[in-house]
Design a protein around this motif. Sequence first.
Motif, PDB file in Angstrom:
ATOM      1  N   ASN A  24       0.814  -1.213   0.000  1.00  0.00           N
ATOM      2  CA  ASN A  24       0.000   0.000   0.000  1.00  0.00           C
ATOM      3  C   ASN A  24       0.848   1.263   0.000  1.00  0.00           C
ATOM      4  OD1 ASN A  24      -2.219  -1.637  -0.001  1.00  0.00           O
ATOM      5  ND2 ASN A  24      -2.833  -1.223   2.109  1.00  0.00           N
ATOM      6  N   LYS A  46      -7.664   2.909  -5.204  1.00  0.00           N
ATOM      7  CA  LYS A  46      -7.685   3.782  -4.040  1.00  0.00           C
ATOM      8  C   LYS A  46      -9.092   3.864  -3.450  1.00  0.00           C
ATOM      9  CE  LYS A  46      -5.894   8.196  -2.400  1.00  0.00           C
ATOM     10  NZ  LYS A  46      -5.039   9.359  -2.748  1.00  0.00           N
ATOM     11  N   GLN A  47     -10.096   3.919  -4.305  1.00  0.00           N
ATOM     12  CA  GLN A  47     -11.476   3.938  -3.843  1.00  0.00           C
ATOM     13  C   GLN A  47     -11.810   2.689  -3.041  1.00  0.00           C
ATOM     14  OE1 GLN A  47     -14.394   3.875  -6.987  1.00  0.00           O
ATOM     15  NE2 GLN A  47     -16.122   4.227  -5.606  1.00  0.00           N
ATOM     16  N   GLY A  52      -9.716   1.040  -1.273  1.00  0.00           N
ATOM     17  CA  GLY A  52      -8.924   0.989  -0.049  1.00  0.00           C
ATOM     18  C   GLY A  52      -7.633   0.210  -0.147  1.00  0.00           C
ATOM     19  N   TYR A  53      -7.192  -0.095  -1.382  1.00  0.00           N
ATOM     20  CA  TYR A  53      -5.980  -0.893  -1.583  1.00  0.00           C
ATOM     21  C   TYR A  53      -6.110  -2.244  -0.874  1.00  0.00           C
ATOM     22  CZ  TYR A  53      -3.902   3.589  -3.077  1.00  0.00           C
ATOM     23  OH  TYR A  53      -3.640   4.777  -3.707  1.00  0.00           O
ATOM     24  N   ARG A  70     -14.553  -5.668  -3.135  1.00  0.00           N
ATOM     25  CA  ARG A  70     -14.898  -4.259  -3.040  1.00  0.00           C
ATOM     26  C   ARG A  70     -14.890  -3.575  -4.408  1.00  0.00           C
ATOM     27  NH1 ARG A  70     -10.621  -2.579   0.047  1.00  0.00           N
ATOM     28  NH2 ARG A  70      -9.937  -4.640   0.726  1.00  0.00           N
ATOM     29  N   LYS A  89     -14.150  -2.182   9.764  1.00  0.00           N
ATOM     30  CA  LYS A  89     -13.985  -2.321   8.318  1.00  0.00           C
ATOM     31  C   LYS A  89     -15.090  -3.148   7.675  1.00  0.00           C
ATOM     32  CE  LYS A  89      -8.978  -1.738   8.485  1.00  0.00           C
ATOM     33  NZ  LYS A  89      -7.663  -2.242   8.048  1.00  0.00           N
TER      34      LYS A  89
END
Length: 294
Positions: free
Chosen positions: A72, A158-159, A161-162, A179, A270
Amino acid sequence: MNPLVSIVMLSWNRKDDVRESLTRIQEINYDSLEVIVVDNASTDGTQKMLEIDFPHVHLLRMYKNVGIEAYNIGFENANGEFIVIIDDDSFPEQNSIQRMVDRFNEDSELGVVAFDVRNFYQYDETENTVGSTDKIEGNHYIMSFNGAGAGVRKSVFKQAGYYPEEFFLYHNELDVAYRIWNNGYKIQSFSDIVSYHKYSPVNRSSWRAPFYYTRNAFWIMWKNYPIEIAIRETLFFLQKCIYYSLEQSTTIYLKAFLSAIFGINQIKDKRNPIKKEIVQKMRASLDLAFTFYR
């Protein structure tokens, strides 16, 4: 002019493999590349080798082995519109970056190009078979990707969250794939977009792989599945843990389950349930955990 592509590699004590992969990357037919190597505190001279032999590579040094969290760091430092993810023992085929960019430009909903990851040790047999442009997909399932070769739009990544930093090792691709699909993007594989990977048993011959695959399987369910599916699949997977513990005379699966329970605080904030149909259509087996002691 071609858009910038960032190749991000995570390395840890594989100096010779890193050298070979970076040498191969220099042969890629694409004119707008940056290469980032995130080193997880290697002790075998990897960092020194990189400084001397590959001064053009952007080296990011971790203070200790932090697992996939280090990826990340590389993703966030990448300047490219697209990121290519590789292992320290894998590399893209010479023309695959251009082909990947072309696919992204053709389809704005394409979030990830999953490379056709081939065995490096059969390189001479497979290098001349690259060329078909067939899309590899099914009508009734969706797919994840292999971290030894994948291209992703940075904005999409990136959207999403990696990678899940709490996983440390394994199943990180599947977690983020859920995701990405849930956010409305696609993951597809094309037979002419290839990477080569040295399939090595080194890190999979110990307790690490079965432990992290098992623990992270539970966390994937608890983070991503709708509650009724999460409960059902947790009970079913726990039964498998008990069965394979008896079959293989090991306690590693039960230790992994307990670790998932006692470490639940790492994922409690999360949880973000995805659409039911995405869980049902994802082509991914969590049973991989149970294959290492056979």
